[in-house]
Enzyme design. Structure first.
Site, PDB file in Angstrom:
ATOM      1  CB  CYS A 125      -0.828  -0.360   1.352  1.00  0.00           C
ATOM      2  SG  CYS A 125      -1.972  -1.514   0.910  1.00  0.00           S
ATOM      3  CG  HIS A 265      -3.009   3.493   2.682  1.00  0.00           C
ATOM      4  ND1 HIS A 265      -2.996   3.578   1.111  1.00  0.00           N
ATOM      5  CD2 HIS A 265      -3.461   2.001   2.867  1.00  0.00           C
ATOM      6  CE1 HIS A 265      -3.818   1.452   0.697  1.00  0.00           C
ATOM      7  NE2 HIS A 265      -3.253   1.596   1.996  1.00  0.00           N
ATOM      8  CG  ASN A 295      -6.726  -1.133   0.903  1.00  0.00           C
ATOM      9  OD1 ASN A 295      -5.704  -0.133   0.317  1.00  0.00           O
ATOM     10  ND2 ASN A 295      -5.935  -1.069   2.031  1.00  0.00           N
TER      11      ASN A 295
HETATM   12  N1  ACO Z   1     -18.562  -8.373   9.477  1.00  0.00           N
HETATM   13  C1  ACO Z   1     -18.811  -8.776  10.205  1.00  0.00           C
HETATM   14  N2  ACO Z   1     -17.385  -8.853  11.005  1.00  0.00           N
HETATM   15  C2  ACO Z   1     -17.144  -8.982  10.959  1.00  0.00           C
HETATM   16  C3  ACO Z   1     -16.452  -9.288   9.653  1.00  0.00           C
HETATM   17  C4  ACO Z   1     -17.255  -9.051   8.413  1.00  0.00           C
HETATM   18  N3  ACO Z   1     -16.404  -8.317   7.214  1.00  0.00           N
HETATM   19  N4  ACO Z   1     -14.718  -9.030   9.793  1.00  0.00           N
HETATM   20  C5  ACO Z   1     -14.206  -9.443  11.085  1.00  0.00           C
HETATM   21  N5  ACO Z   1     -15.569  -9.031  11.736  1.00  0.00           N
HETATM   22  C6  ACO Z   1     -16.141 -10.028  12.814  1.00  0.00           C
HETATM   23  C7  ACO Z   1     -14.975 -10.773  14.449  1.00  0.00           C
HETATM   24  O1  ACO Z   1     -15.265 -12.523  13.669  1.00  0.00           O
HETATM   25  C8  ACO Z   1     -14.600 -10.476  15.009  1.00  0.00           C
HETATM   26  O2  ACO Z   1     -15.481 -10.928  15.621  1.00  0.00           O
HETATM   27  P1  ACO Z   1     -15.474 -11.782  17.098  1.00  0.00           P
HETATM   28  O3  ACO Z   1     -15.447 -10.505  17.836  1.00  0.00           O
HETATM   29  O4  ACO Z   1     -16.999 -12.763  17.706  1.00  0.00           O
HETATM   30  O5  ACO Z   1     -14.310 -12.676  17.228  1.00  0.00           O
HETATM   31  C9  ACO Z   1     -15.645  -8.652  14.985  1.00  0.00           C
HETATM   32  O6  ACO Z   1     -15.541  -8.532  14.085  1.00  0.00           O
HETATM   33  C10 ACO Z   1     -14.050  -7.918  16.186  1.00  0.00           C
HETATM   34  O7  ACO Z   1     -13.236  -8.018  14.843  1.00  0.00           O
HETATM   35  P2  ACO Z   1     -11.770  -7.083  15.295  1.00  0.00           P
HETATM   36  O8  ACO Z   1     -10.766  -7.717  13.817  1.00  0.00           O
HETATM   37  O9  ACO Z   1     -11.426  -6.918  16.199  1.00  0.00           O
HETATM   38  O10 ACO Z   1     -12.346  -5.897  13.851  1.00  0.00           O
HETATM   39  P3  ACO Z   1     -11.474  -4.569  13.745  1.00  0.00           P
HETATM   40  O11 ACO Z   1     -12.592  -3.395  14.534  1.00  0.00           O
HETATM   41  O12 ACO Z   1     -10.040  -4.595  13.815  1.00  0.00           O
HETATM   42  O13 ACO Z   1     -10.811  -4.440  12.746  1.00  0.00           O
HETATM   43  C11 ACO Z   1     -10.429  -3.985  10.442  1.00  0.00           C
HETATM   44  C12 ACO Z   1     -11.323  -4.807  11.192  1.00  0.00           C
HETATM   45  C13 ACO Z   1     -11.431  -3.948   9.596  1.00  0.00           C
HETATM   46  C14 ACO Z   1     -10.015  -5.468   9.418  1.00  0.00           C
HETATM   47  C15 ACO Z   1      -9.176  -3.378  11.610  1.00  0.00           C
HETATM   48  O14 ACO Z   1      -8.537  -4.473  11.772  1.00  0.00           O
HETATM   49  C16 ACO Z   1      -8.647  -2.611  10.568  1.00  0.00           C
HETATM   50  O15 ACO Z   1      -8.913  -1.749   9.389  1.00  0.00           O
HETATM   51  N6  ACO Z   1      -7.311  -3.778  10.253  1.00  0.00           N
HETATM   52  C17 ACO Z   1      -6.241  -2.754   8.977  1.00  0.00           C
HETATM   53  C18 ACO Z   1      -6.361  -3.344   7.610  1.00  0.00           C
HETATM   54  C19 ACO Z   1      -5.706  -2.446   7.198  1.00  0.00           C
HETATM   55  O16 ACO Z   1      -5.614  -1.018   6.668  1.00  0.00           O
HETATM   56  N7  ACO Z   1      -4.788  -3.364   5.935  1.00  0.00           N
HETATM   57  C20 ACO Z   1      -4.569  -2.850   4.626  1.00  0.00           C
HETATM   58  C21 ACO Z   1      -3.100  -2.163   5.048  1.00  0.00           C
HETATM   59  S1  ACO Z   1      -2.886  -2.246   3.396  1.00  0.00           S
HETATM   60  C22 ACO Z   1      -2.198  -3.162   2.766  1.00  0.00           C
HETATM   61  O17 ACO Z   1      -0.684  -3.597   2.249  1.00  0.00           O
HETATM   62  C23 ACO Z   1      -2.989  -4.216   1.660  1.00  0.00           C
END
Ligand code: ACO
Length: 340
Positions: A125, A265, A295
């Site tokens: 990214c 980003h 993203n």
């Molecule tokens: N729909 C519904 N529920 C979901 C989903 C979904 N799509 N995805 C995860 N959940 C659930 C999980 O299973 C979890 O359930 P549980 O509590 O029963 O275990 C709950 O939601 C909370 O999950 P978390 O992982 O704690 O959610 P979080 O608030 O951290 O959000 C996310 C997850 C959006 C992925 C976040 O962590 C994030 O944005 N991380 C960074 C991602 C990023 O920037 N990636 C790109 C970097 S760039 C690259 O180089 C490609």
């Protein structure tokens, strides 16, 4: 001309500026409602946890280089530069058309930039800022006169559409800019890049490379798709992007208060809000389009910069910061004075 005069330019670094930008987003829109029919998720969860409402998907036969070439044509038109004038193409992608040859060569052929040397680089990214900073060195030293920087991604080709934790986050698209030596002293001001390979496992495509060559097992285990420890990535993204935003300013005797617009980003609105809080900067200072595109990995900041300029959010004379983080881990910040 005496020998002394002839070589008086040698070793002098030129200021480099962006002469034009362009972007291309595929037509097909995938809404959160559509994802609700594919995995166990809800539009409400996706919007509140990420800020993303919809994303664009490339057509089945549309490649990364097709999208990159269209963004490049638009950037060249914006700069008033012909393809033949381009003597360097640096392209960032993690979703190349082919393992090799590099996607920059494929874009070269599509746009007819027959006088360019072409290579791709991969910084996930952070790709666009790494590519622009690389191309800047060529133009600054005079090794290239007109550089085309492209970032293009077909993230839909490495997304596991059965994994709700990743498939809701990404989209496809491409952006490009033309770099030339500046006519005045305004342009790319300063950039800082960083990496930490010790954290590579937190965000990766495990299979299909030399470590785990493509096989039936890779396919069965779905190891040809992107894997991510979302929560860990989130924490590191906030920490690294906040620190590097401060560092790139401090190294020029500035603070983020001097910056008119931060183009971050576009991964998650909560990451951007957390960075804003830590920097003491209002949300309005950040240009955001992740609600419409999700993203797009390496393409995200150049697509956002192009939109910010075209919509008049960024104006001539504004100090702008591009701020990125991605797999590797890699991160970077680039300060530029908008001079077009
Ligand atoms: N729909 C519904 N529920 C979901 C989903 C979904 N799509 N995805 C995860 N959940 C659930 C999980 O299973 C979890 O359930 P549980 O509590 O029963 O275990 C709950 O939601 C909370 O999950 P978390 O992982 O704690 O959610 P979080 O608030 O951290 O959000 C996310 C997850 C959006 C992925 C976040 O962590 C994030 O944005 N991380 C960074 C991602 C990023 O920037 N990636 C790109 C970097 S760039 C690259 O180089 C490609």
């Amino acid at each position: 001309m005496s020998k002394k005069e002839k070589f008086s330019d040698a070793g002098r670094l030129r200021t480099v500026s962006i002469a034009g930008t362009g972007s291309y987003m595929p037509e097909r829109i995938m809404t959160n409602a559509e994802l609700e029919t594919m995995v166990e998720t809800s539009s409400e969860w996706i919007v509140t946890r990420t800020g993303i409402a919809e994303r664009r998907l490339a057509g089945e036969s549309e490649t990364t280089s097709d999208m990159g070439a269209e963004a490049a044509r638009r950037a060249l038109a914006d700069a008033g530069v012909s393809p033949e004038e381009v003597d360097l193409i640096v392209l960032a992608t993690i979703t190349p058309d082919l393992p090799f040859p590099n996607t920059a060569c494929l874009v070269q052929d599509k746009i007819g930039a027959k006088n360019a040397a072409c290579f791709s680089l991969e910084a996930a990214c952070s790709g666009f800022v790494f590519a622009m900073e690389t191309a800047r060195q060529f133009v600054a030293t005079g090794a290239a006169k007109t550089a085309l920087v492209v970032a293009a991604e077909k993230m839909s080709s490495i997304i596991d559409w059965t994994d709700r934790e990743t498939c809701v986050l990404f989209g496809d698209g491409a952006g490009a800019c033309v770099l030339k030596a500046a006519e005045g002293d305004k342009g790319l001001v300063h950039a800082v890049l960083g990496s930490n390979g010790a954290l590579a496992e937190l965000l990766m495509v495990p299979g299909g490379g030399s470590r785990l060559p493509f096989s039936e097992e890779v396919l069965r285990e779905r190891n040809h798709y992107l894997k991510m420890e979302g929560r860990e990535v989130f924490k590191h993204a906030v920490k690294s992007m906040t620190a590097i935003a401060q560092q790139v300013c401090a190294e020029k005797g500035l603070t983020t208060k001097d910056v008119a617009c931060i183009v971050p980003h576009q991964a998650n609105i909560r990451i951007i809000e957390a960075i804003g809080q830590r920097l003491g900067e209002p949300k309005e200072k950040f240009f955001i389009n992740l609600d419409r595109y999700g993203n797009t990995s390496g393409a995200s900041v150049i697509v956002a910069l192009d939109e910010a300029v075209r919509s008049g959010v960024i104006k001539r004379g504004d100090l702008v910061m591009l701020l990125v983080f991605g797999g590797g881990f890699t991160w970077g910040a680039s300060l530029l004075e908008w001079s077009k």
